[in-house]
Design an enzyme around this catalytic site. Structure first.
Site, PDB file in Angstrom:
ATOM      1  N   MET A  78       1.010   7.082   0.779  1.00  0.00           N
ATOM      2  CA  MET A  78       1.074   8.497   1.146  1.00  0.00           C
ATOM      3  C   MET A  78       1.506   8.621   2.613  1.00  0.00           C
ATOM      4  O   MET A  78       1.294   9.651   3.252  1.00  0.00           O
ATOM      5  CB  MET A  78      -0.289   9.174   0.919  1.00  0.00           C
ATOM      6  CG  MET A  78      -0.689   9.163  -0.555  1.00  0.00           C
ATOM      7  SD  MET A  78      -1.786  10.499  -1.035  1.00  0.00           S
ATOM      8  CE  MET A  78      -3.187  10.186   0.014  1.00  0.00           C
ATOM      9  N   GLY A  79       2.102   7.550   3.158  1.00  0.00           N
ATOM     10  CA  GLY A  79       2.613   7.608   4.521  1.00  0.00           C
ATOM     11  C   GLY A  79       1.531   7.438   5.569  1.00  0.00           C
ATOM     12  O   GLY A  79       0.449   6.946   5.275  1.00  0.00           O
ATOM     13  N   HIS A 127      -0.004   2.212   8.495  1.00  0.00           N
ATOM     14  CA  HIS A 127      -0.713   1.365   9.457  1.00  0.00           C
ATOM     15  C   HIS A 127      -0.554  -0.092   9.021  1.00  0.00           C
ATOM     16  O   HIS A 127       0.166  -0.381   8.040  1.00  0.00           O
ATOM     17  CB  HIS A 127      -2.183   1.784   9.576  1.00  0.00           C
ATOM     18  CG  HIS A 127      -2.890   1.877   8.252  1.00  0.00           C
ATOM     19  ND1 HIS A 127      -3.126   0.785   7.451  1.00  0.00           N
ATOM     20  CD2 HIS A 127      -3.395   2.941   7.572  1.00  0.00           C
ATOM     21  CE1 HIS A 127      -3.758   1.167   6.366  1.00  0.00           C
ATOM     22  NE2 HIS A 127      -3.922   2.478   6.408  1.00  0.00           N
ATOM     23  N   GLY A 171      -2.314  -2.056   7.399  1.00  0.00           N
ATOM     24  CA  GLY A 171      -2.656  -2.334   5.998  1.00  0.00           C
ATOM     25  C   GLY A 171      -1.449  -2.110   5.085  1.00  0.00           C
ATOM     26  O   GLY A 171      -1.151  -2.927   4.210  1.00  0.00           O
ATOM     27  N   HIS A 172      -0.715  -1.007   5.318  1.00  0.00           N
ATOM     28  CA  HIS A 172       0.481  -0.734   4.503  1.00  0.00           C
ATOM     29  C   HIS A 172       1.555  -1.794   4.770  1.00  0.00           C
ATOM     30  O   HIS A 172       2.232  -2.245   3.838  1.00  0.00           O
ATOM     31  CB  HIS A 172       1.073   0.631   4.870  1.00  0.00           C
ATOM     32  CG  HIS A 172       0.192   1.794   4.560  1.00  0.00           C
ATOM     33  ND1 HIS A 172      -0.371   2.584   5.536  1.00  0.00           N
ATOM     34  CD2 HIS A 172      -0.224   2.315   3.383  1.00  0.00           C
ATOM     35  CE1 HIS A 172      -1.083   3.547   4.973  1.00  0.00           C
ATOM     36  NE2 HIS A 172      -1.026   3.408   3.671  1.00  0.00           N
ATOM     37  N   GLY A 201      -3.701  -1.733  -1.936  1.00  0.00           N
ATOM     38  CA  GLY A 201      -4.737  -2.309  -1.078  1.00  0.00           C
ATOM     39  C   GLY A 201      -6.056  -2.471  -1.840  1.00  0.00           C
ATOM     40  O   GLY A 201      -6.446  -1.599  -2.613  1.00  0.00           O
ATOM     41  N   ASP A 252      -9.039   0.308  -1.540  1.00  0.00           N
ATOM     42  CA  ASP A 252      -9.318   1.359  -2.529  1.00  0.00           C
ATOM     43  C   ASP A 252      -9.612   0.656  -3.854  1.00  0.00           C
ATOM     44  O   ASP A 252      -8.799   0.689  -4.780  1.00  0.00           O
ATOM     45  CB  ASP A 252      -8.122   2.301  -2.644  1.00  0.00           C
ATOM     46  CG  ASP A 252      -7.855   3.017  -1.332  1.00  0.00           C
ATOM     47  OD1 ASP A 252      -8.753   3.722  -0.859  1.00  0.00           O
ATOM     48  OD2 ASP A 252      -6.774   2.821  -0.764  1.00  0.00           O
ATOM     49  N   SER A 296      -7.414   2.726   7.744  1.00  0.00           N
ATOM     50  CA  SER A 296      -7.208   3.838   6.829  1.00  0.00           C
ATOM     51  C   SER A 296      -6.529   4.956   7.591  1.00  0.00           C
ATOM     52  O   SER A 296      -6.797   5.145   8.788  1.00  0.00           O
ATOM     53  CB  SER A 296      -8.574   4.325   6.315  1.00  0.00           C
ATOM     54  OG  SER A 296      -8.464   5.631   5.809  1.00  0.00           O
ATOM     55  N   SER A 297      -5.673   5.694   6.895  1.00  0.00           N
ATOM     56  CA  SER A 297      -5.013   6.827   7.561  1.00  0.00           C
ATOM     57  C   SER A 297      -6.043   7.837   8.028  1.00  0.00           C
ATOM     58  O   SER A 297      -5.847   8.524   9.024  1.00  0.00           O
ATOM     59  CB  SER A 297      -4.030   7.491   6.603  1.00  0.00           C
ATOM     60  OG  SER A 297      -3.056   6.549   6.229  1.00  0.00           O
TER      61      SER A 297
END
Ligand code: PAF
Length: 280
Positions: free
Chosen positions: A30-31, A34, A36-37, A147, A150, A185-186
């Site tokens: 979802m953009g 960070h 993690g992505h 990830g 979640d 996390s965002s």
């Protein structure tokens, strides 16, 4: 990196790679990307010839009064990060491209979607399963990466893929943590600096519970109760803290070996989730 906004452009790009015999990995996001992505993208590059990243803030997974409107949208920064990461295609559709106004179909993984986060966020996992199923149909990847942070979402997606015979391998990728232990996390961006320090206690609560189980404590209810108390004392409003079986997320008993501790708690206005998997 190619950037496309429509389903047909994304299909054209993928079709060209397919006809050249190349395999495709998908990283749905979802953009507000960070570390993690970016780890997901890195792992994706090891799994397939081409990496597609989607950025789509999916309205159907947000409940009334949740943060859909204010969810951080950082398009330019995300594109720069993805360019550097070596992703091949960014699929960044508008809501109207993904959902027709009279859409009637919802994908629902029953049971699992109503527990834990699903109990506090009714409809959330139906929104996730529906959009991920759509993304799988649009991109038709060989492999998709999510990830482990979640964990319930990952379990919902694995179950959907199994039940609907979707031909995609699902890979869970290790959570990236700050030095304090706080999972990236965002939504960490919503925390004040004071809250960010306190937020590390969420991971601590998981480590303490894991250590108690590994030390042989057998009353899981007591461990859960102590963890909830620990979180309250650290300033959280805990939602749940549950000792579960890794495979189906049912409550674990003392004979289960593969365990995951799942927790969610609010700190100020921010809802945080985290988990810890281990073998007993
Ligand atoms: O984990 C997320 O960012 C989202 O839930 C996902 C999987 C991209 C679906 O919108």
């Amino acid at each position: 990196m190619q950037i496309v906004n429509t389903i047909s452009e994304s299909r054209d790009a993928v079709r060209a790679w397919r006809s050249a015999g190349q395999s495709i990995a998908l990283v749905p996001t979802m953009g507000n990307l960070h570390a993690g992505h970016l780890k997901l993208v890195n792992e994706a590059k090891k799994k397939a010839d081409r990496v597609v990243v989607s950025i789509f803030v999916n309205p159907t997974q947000f409940g009334i009064g949740e943060d859909f409107e204010t969810y951080p949208r950082t398009e330019r920064e995300d594109q720069e990060k993805l360019n550097d990461s070596g992703a091949d295609l960014l699929f960044q559709p508008a809501v109207s491209e993904v959902y027709t106004q009279d859409a009637k179909t919802v994908v629902s993984v029953t049971g699992l979607s109503e527990w834990y986060c699903g109990a506090s966020r009714p409809g959330h996992f139906n929104g996730v399963a529906t959009v991920v199923c759509k993304l799988f149909n649009i991109v038709q990847p060989d492999v998709a990466l999510f990830g482990l942070k979640d964990f319930q979402q990952l379990t919902v997606i694995r179950t959907m893929v199994r039940d609907l015979n979707i031909p995609v391998d699902i890979v869970g990728v290790e959570t990236v943590r700050e030095a304090s232990g706080l999972a990236m996390s965002s939504r960490n961006g919503y925390l004040t600096s004071e809250e960010k320090t306190a937020a590390a206690k969420l991971y601590q609560s998981l480590c303490v519970a894991r250590d108690a189980i590994l030390a042989g404590q057998q009353s899981y209810e007591e461990i859960e109760r102590k963890a909830l108390l620990f979180l309250q004392e650290a300033g959280f409003q805990p939602d749940y803290f549950s000792i579960c079986r890794t495979n189906d997320l049912k409550k674990a008993d003392v004979d289960d070996v593969e365990l995951v501790l799942l927790t969610a708690a609010k700190l100020g206005k921010t809802r945080l989730i985290d988990n810890l998997c281990f073998s007993r």
